[in-house]
Scaffold this active site. Structure first.
Site, PDB file in Angstrom:
ATOM      1  N   PRO A 132       0.787  -1.234   0.032  1.00 18.46           N
ATOM      2  CG  PRO A 132      -0.903  -1.564   1.586  1.00 18.46           C
ATOM      3  CD  PRO A 132       0.359  -2.322   1.140  1.00 18.46           C
ATOM      4  CD  GLN A 295      -2.953  18.196 -45.875  1.00 15.60           C
ATOM      5  OE1 GLN A 295      -2.948  19.498 -45.405  1.00 15.60           O
ATOM      6  NE2 GLN A 295      -1.990  18.042 -46.829  1.00 15.60           N
ATOM      7  N   GLY A 356     -17.830  12.315 -31.386  1.00 17.80           N
ATOM      8  CA  GLY A 356     -18.913  12.101 -30.120  1.00 17.80           C
ATOM      9  C   GLY A 356     -19.174  10.641 -29.831  1.00 17.80           C
ATOM     10  CD  GLU A 379       5.488  -5.691 -15.102  1.00 12.99           C
ATOM     11  OE1 GLU A 379       6.713  -5.860 -14.655  1.00 12.99           O
ATOM     12  OE2 GLU A 379       4.595  -6.708 -15.258  1.00 12.99           O
ATOM     13  CD  GLU A 383       6.886  10.151 -14.150  1.00 13.44           C
ATOM     14  OE1 GLU A 383       6.298   8.999 -14.064  1.00 13.44           O
ATOM     15  OE2 GLU A 383       6.288  10.882 -14.762  1.00 13.44           O
TER      16      GLU A 383
HETATM   17  C1  FAD Z   1      -3.789  -2.377 -12.660  1.00 15.62           C
HETATM   18  C2  FAD Z   1      -2.453  -2.443 -11.850  1.00 15.62           C
HETATM   19  C3  FAD Z   1      -1.970  -3.860 -11.802  1.00 15.62           C
HETATM   20  C4  FAD Z   1      -0.704  -4.080 -11.218  1.00 15.62           C
HETATM   21  N1  FAD Z   1      -0.086  -5.431 -10.770  1.00 15.62           N
HETATM   22  C5  FAD Z   1       0.913  -5.445 -10.141  1.00 15.62           C
HETATM   23  C6  FAD Z   1       1.229  -6.840  -9.818  1.00 15.62           C
HETATM   24  O1  FAD Z   1       0.957  -7.592 -10.502  1.00 15.62           O
HETATM   25  N2  FAD Z   1       2.304  -6.912  -9.058  1.00 15.62           N
HETATM   26  C7  FAD Z   1       2.939  -5.728  -8.409  1.00 15.62           C
HETATM   27  O2  FAD Z   1       3.897  -6.093  -7.498  1.00 15.62           O
HETATM   28  N3  FAD Z   1       2.590  -4.567  -8.448  1.00 15.62           N
HETATM   29  C8  FAD Z   1       1.642  -4.332  -9.282  1.00 15.62           C
HETATM   30  N4  FAD Z   1       1.216  -3.146  -9.718  1.00 15.62           N
HETATM   31  C9  FAD Z   1       1.788  -1.774  -9.073  1.00 15.62           C
HETATM   32  C10 FAD Z   1       2.772  -1.079 -10.008  1.00 15.62           C
HETATM   33  O3  FAD Z   1       3.633  -1.673 -10.280  1.00 15.62           O
HETATM   34  C11 FAD Z   1       2.835   0.096  -9.383  1.00 15.62           C
HETATM   35  O4  FAD Z   1       1.488   0.921  -9.212  1.00 15.62           O
HETATM   36  C12 FAD Z   1       3.876   1.159  -9.911  1.00 15.62           C
HETATM   37  O5  FAD Z   1       5.043   0.456  -9.846  1.00 15.62           O
HETATM   38  C13 FAD Z   1       3.907   2.556  -9.208  1.00 15.62           C
HETATM   39  O6  FAD Z   1       3.815   2.582  -7.931  1.00 15.62           O
HETATM   40  P1  FAD Z   1       2.892   3.299  -7.027  1.00 15.62           P
HETATM   41  O7  FAD Z   1       1.432   3.191  -7.467  1.00 15.62           O
HETATM   42  O8  FAD Z   1       3.183   3.004  -5.747  1.00 15.62           O
HETATM   43  O9  FAD Z   1       3.334   4.765  -7.421  1.00 15.62           O
HETATM   44  P2  FAD Z   1       4.325   5.618  -6.532  1.00 15.62           P
HETATM   45  O10 FAD Z   1       5.647   4.794  -6.374  1.00 15.62           O
HETATM   46  O11 FAD Z   1       4.025   6.214  -5.317  1.00 15.62           O
HETATM   47  O12 FAD Z   1       4.498   6.906  -7.571  1.00 15.62           O
HETATM   48  C14 FAD Z   1       3.679   8.046  -7.619  1.00 15.62           C
HETATM   49  C15 FAD Z   1       4.335   9.041  -8.699  1.00 15.62           C
HETATM   50  O13 FAD Z   1       5.514   9.494  -8.420  1.00 15.62           O
HETATM   51  C16 FAD Z   1       6.551   9.095  -9.668  1.00 15.62           C
HETATM   52  N5  FAD Z   1       7.886   8.907  -8.796  1.00 15.62           N
HETATM   53  C17 FAD Z   1       8.105   7.950  -7.807  1.00 15.62           C
HETATM   54  N6  FAD Z   1       9.162   7.854  -7.520  1.00 15.62           N
HETATM   55  C18 FAD Z   1      10.005   8.714  -8.276  1.00 15.62           C
HETATM   56  C19 FAD Z   1      11.358   9.129  -8.377  1.00 15.62           C
HETATM   57  N7  FAD Z   1      12.269   8.806  -7.674  1.00 15.62           N
HETATM   58  N8  FAD Z   1      11.404  10.406  -9.313  1.00 15.62           N
HETATM   59  C20 FAD Z   1      10.399  10.954 -10.005  1.00 15.62           C
HETATM   60  N9  FAD Z   1       9.281  10.555  -9.841  1.00 15.62           N
HETATM   61  C21 FAD Z   1       8.964   9.444  -8.870  1.00 15.62           C
HETATM   62  C22 FAD Z   1       6.018   7.923 -10.149  1.00 15.62           C
HETATM   63  O14 FAD Z   1       6.683   7.853 -11.394  1.00 15.62           O
HETATM   64  C23 FAD Z   1       4.412   8.275 -10.028  1.00 15.62           C
HETATM   65  O15 FAD Z   1       4.098   9.279 -11.075  1.00 15.62           O
HETATM   66  C24 FAD Z   1       0.011  -2.876 -10.467  1.00 15.62           C
HETATM   67  C25 FAD Z   1      -0.704  -1.509 -10.626  1.00 15.62           C
HETATM   68  C26 FAD Z   1      -1.480  -1.529 -11.243  1.00 15.62           C
HETATM   69  C27 FAD Z   1      -2.470  -0.065 -11.393  1.00 15.62           C
END
Ligand code: FAD
Length: 401
Positions: A132, A295, A356, A379, A383
């Site tokens: 989380p 175009q 639309g 994945e 960023e």
């Molecule tokens: C539908 C779905 C399926 C998924 N399936 C899996 C799965 O099977 N297994 C699993 O383990 N995970 C899974 N994930 C998780 C996914 O890998 C993460 O959501 C993703 O890696 C981003 O992490 P976060 O959501 O915590 O965002 P955060 O890490 O909190 O990032 C928030 C924002 O800050 C930016 N940010 C973070 N750090 C930096 C930095 N150092 N510099 C600049 N910008 C930064 C990010 O690019 C993003 O824009 C899934 C997510 C979704 C939505």
């Protein structure tokens, strides 16, 4: 007509596999995808069809009952499947990553136990890094595995498991301090545990709960869940590779091939969006002629097709690099970044071409519009890809002065 996204130099076997998959997508997936997606319904029949085609074992070596195909073949199949419905490619993707991690890093006993049943699709894989409080920053993982005799006791909460409910084998990344003195770098004190479980929701094994499906804006049909470990006991022989402290590297290896896979999905979704856009543009009339004859719309189609071609070429290059045994993190990062951004742009252009009607649930582009954003996040976000690309560039182009 020359179709977009052709791949030169494929073997006869690769071509045959791809044409079978494409046929399956056209007949079994595209006609039902939007309906199932709107109902958020798991595509059970499609999954059975994929099993019959052997797709769950596509990259698993023949000695374990798989087809022993390359990452390129796999990625091209994923591209075809995502062209039909992205969620279906999500169903095989985490399975493929776990099978790949077992093949690369598993003990002989782990490979013998899981790979033959994974090849048949009887055991279905999911992988779990995110929590989380973290996704990008994997080093901050707080779920923990503590040794207790011949077992490990796992506690913690995981987030965003694709196939969390339907899978029966989850590769879970936890912190494990055993044998790692205080001050060990975070990424050296992590372990991948192979957690077997029943499919479904609720308490699926003593100490392991899958609460239910997360309600998402798109990428429906495939289940995405949380995972709660509360005193979950895992035998010591279910540490991936048999040694603790290697989990971070194992997962990053898995994610690297996963990135090629996400790039392939972006290519597939973008291709479908182009097909929908180019078809609609020739049917809709404004100011006395089909909009394709304006175009501005032709320029859009030209840009869309160019993006489809470029993304496909980068994805194929990244897959081939990995297949040749070379490090491909730079290519995979670039392909994932470009293909997911282009996918979003091509989908948006196809949406605009629909006017639309693109906003109506009757038209397929509405579904694609809600699906494309997931590729910007999964994945590793854009960023994070740029961080990987930037670091590697500075390694390659180190200032010599
Ligand atoms: C539908 C779905 C399926 C998924 N399936 C899996 C799965 O099977 N297994 C699993 O383990 N995970 C899974 N994930 C998780 C996914 O890998 C993460 O959501 C993703 O890696 C981003 O992490 P976060 O959501 O915590 O965002 P955060 O890490 O909190 O990032 C928030 C924002 O800050 C930016 N940010 C973070 N750090 C930096 C930095 N150092 N510099 C600049 N910008 C930064 C990010 O690019 C993003 O824009 C899934 C997510 C979704 C939505």
């Amino acid at each position: 007509m020359t179709r977009l996204a052709q791949t030169a130099g494929l073997t006869d076997v690769q071509q045959e596999i791809l044409s079978t998959v494409r046929d399956f997508v056209d007949k079994e997936i595209i006609p039902v995808a939007t309906q199932l997606e709107h109902r958020d319904e798991y595509p059970t029949e499609i999954v059975e069809g994929l099993k019959e085609l052997g797709l769950f074992g596509l990259m698993i070596p023949e000695e374990y009952g798989g087809l022993g195909e390359s990452l390129l073949t796999y990625a091209l199949c994923v591209e075809e499947i995502a062209r039909g419905w992205m969620s279906v490619s999500g169903i095989i993707n985490t399975h493929f990553i776990v099978a790949y991690m077992l093949k690369q890093h598993g003990t002989q006993e782990q490979k013998d136990t899981f790979l033959p049943r994974m090849a048949l699709g009887e055991v279905r894989g999911a992988f779990s890094m995110s929590e989380p409080a973290l996704g990008s920053d994997v080093s901050a993982i707080s779920s923990k595995g503590v040794r207790d005799g011949d077992e490990y006791v796992l506690n913690g909460q995981k987030m965003w498991l694709t196939n969390g409910g339907t899978s029966t084998l989850v590769a879970v990344l936890c912190r494990s301090d055993e044998g790692h003195p205080e001050g060990t770098a975070p990424h050296k004190s992590m372990t991948t545990f192979l957690v077997e479980k029943e499919p479904g929701f609720g308490e699926v094994r003593p100490g392991l709960t899958i609460p239910g499906k997360i309600d998402k804006m798109g990428y429906k049909g495939v289940d995405t869940t949380e995972l709660i470990m509360d005193g979950l006991r895992i035998p010591a022989n279910r540490v991936l590779g048999g040694t603790t402290g290697r989990g971070f590297y194992q997962m990053m290896d898995g994610v690297e091939v996963g990135r090629v896979n996400v790039a392939a999905r972006g290519c597939g979704v973008a291709q479908r969006a182009f097909e929908l856009g180019v078809s609609y543009a020739q049917q809709r009339q404004t100011f006395g002629k089909p909009i394709a004859q304006h175009q501005a719309i032709q320029f859009k189609l030209a840009e869309m097709a160019t993006k489809v071609e470029a993304a496909h070429a980068m994805m194929v290059n990244a897959a081939r690099k990995k297949d040749s045994g070379e490090r491909n993190d730079l290519e995979a990062g670039m392909a994932k970044y470009l293909a997911s951004e282009y996918c979003k742009e091509v989908v948006e252009d196809a949406f605009r071409i629909h006017g639309g009607y693109g906003f109506s649930k009757e038209y397929e582009i509405e579904r694609l519009y809600r699906e494309a954003p997931m590729l910007l996040i999964g994945e590793g976000t854009a960023e994070i890809q740029k961080m990987i690309i930037g670091r590697r560039l500075l390694e390659e182009y180190r200032f010599q002065g």
